[in-house]
Motif scaffolding. Structure first.
Motif, short mmCIF file in Angstrom:
data_model
loop_
_atom_site.label_atom_id
_atom_site.label_comp_id
_atom_site.label_asym_id
_atom_site.label_seq_id
_atom_site.Cartn_x
_atom_site.Cartn_y
_atom_site.Cartn_z
N LYS A 4 0.90 -1.14 -0.14
CA LYS A 4 -0.12 -0.11 -0.07
C LYS A 4 0.86 1.33 0.01
O LYS A 4 1.79 1.30 0.77
N ARG A 5 0.57 2.10 -0.91
CA ARG A 5 1.28 3.60 -1.00
C ARG A 5 0.45 4.44 -0.48
O ARG A 5 -0.80 4.42 -0.79
N LEU A 6 0.91 5.64 -0.03
CA LEU A 6 0.54 6.62 0.47
C LEU A 6 0.38 7.61 -0.39
O LEU A 6 1.64 8.35 -0.76
N ARG A 7 -0.75 7.80 -1.21
CA ARG A 7 -0.54 8.76 -2.56
C ARG A 7 -0.33 10.40 -2.26
O ARG A 7 0.27 11.01 -2.96
N VAL A 8 -0.72 10.47 -1.00
CA VAL A 8 -0.55 12.06 -0.33
C VAL A 8 0.94 12.19 -0.16
O VAL A 8 1.65 13.33 -0.58
N LEU A 9 1.79 11.26 0.32
CA LEU A 9 3.26 11.38 0.37
C LEU A 9 3.84 11.49 -0.98
O LEU A 9 4.73 12.22 -1.22
N ASP A 10 3.40 10.54 -1.75
CA ASP A 10 3.97 10.50 -3.32
C ASP A 10 3.64 12.04 -4.03
O ASP A 10 4.48 12.43 -4.69
N PHE A 11 2.35 12.49 -3.67
CA PHE A 11 2.25 13.91 -4.45
C PHE A 11 3.14 14.96 -3.51
O PHE A 11 3.54 15.69 -4.54
N ALA A 12 3.10 14.89 -2.34
CA ALA A 12 4.04 16.13 -1.83
C ALA A 12 5.46 15.88 -2.16
O ALA A 12 6.10 16.73 -2.33
N ARG A 13 5.95 14.64 -2.29
CA ARG A 13 7.28 14.49 -2.62
C ARG A 13 7.58 15.01 -4.18
O ARG A 13 8.57 15.62 -4.46
N GLY A 14 6.54 14.76 -5.03
CA GLY A 14 6.66 14.80 -6.34
C GLY A 14 6.57 16.66 -6.32
O GLY A 14 7.45 17.20 -7.09
N SER A 15 5.91 17.12 -5.57
CA SER A 15 5.76 18.64 -5.77
C SER A 15 6.87 19.25 -5.24
O SER A 15 7.44 20.16 -5.76
N ALA A 16 7.69 18.72 -4.11
CA ALA A 16 8.78 19.20 -3.69
C ALA A 16 9.91 19.09 -4.68
O ALA A 16 11.02 19.95 -4.83
N ILE A 17 9.79 18.20 -5.46
CA ILE A 17 10.75 17.70 -6.22
C ILE A 17 10.60 18.56 -7.40
O ILE A 17 11.94 19.38 -7.97
N ILE A 18 9.80 19.03 -7.98
CA ILE A 18 9.41 20.07 -9.07
C ILE A 18 9.88 21.42 -8.43
O ILE A 18 10.57 22.17 -9.12
N CYS A 19 9.63 21.75 -7.17
CA CYS A 19 10.03 23.07 -6.74
C CYS A 19 11.56 23.14 -6.53
O CYS A 19 11.92 24.18 -6.95
N VAL A 20 12.19 22.04 -6.14
CA VAL A 20 13.75 22.14 -6.26
C VAL A 20 14.15 22.23 -7.78
O VAL A 20 14.96 23.09 -7.74
N CYS A 21 13.52 21.45 -8.61
CA CYS A 21 13.98 21.89 -9.76
C CYS A 21 13.97 23.31 -10.48
O CYS A 21 14.78 24.03 -11.23
N ILE A 22 12.68 23.99 -10.09
CA ILE A 22 12.47 25.36 -10.33
C ILE A 22 13.56 26.31 -9.62
O ILE A 22 13.92 27.08 -10.41
N ASP A 23 13.79 25.74 -8.58
CA ASP A 23 14.91 26.72 -7.75
C ASP A 23 16.20 26.43 -8.31
O ASP A 23 16.84 27.45 -8.70
#
Length: 64
Positions: A4-23
């Protein structure tokens, strides 16, 4: 056994990765000097990314 995966954690981690790439893109292009507000907000994405990565690794190790 299906994992079982927690999709909320996956979404939050993906969003943080995108923010780091933008930075990184802002720094490389020199736009962080033009848009200092965006650059100051984007730098705060590294901490949550590390925390979310640690939390997901802990949860994965805890299931074993």
């Amino acid at each position: 056994m299906a994992e079982k995966r927690l999709r909320v954690l996956d979404f939050a981690r993906g969003s943080a990765i995108i923010c780091v790439c933008i930075d990184h893109a802002l720094v490389w292009s020199g736009a962080n000097q033009v848009y200092p507000l965006v650059a100051s907000l984007a730098i705060w994405s590294v901490g949550p990314l590390l925390a979310l990565a640690g939390a997901t690794m802990y949860l994965a190790a805890d299931k074993r």
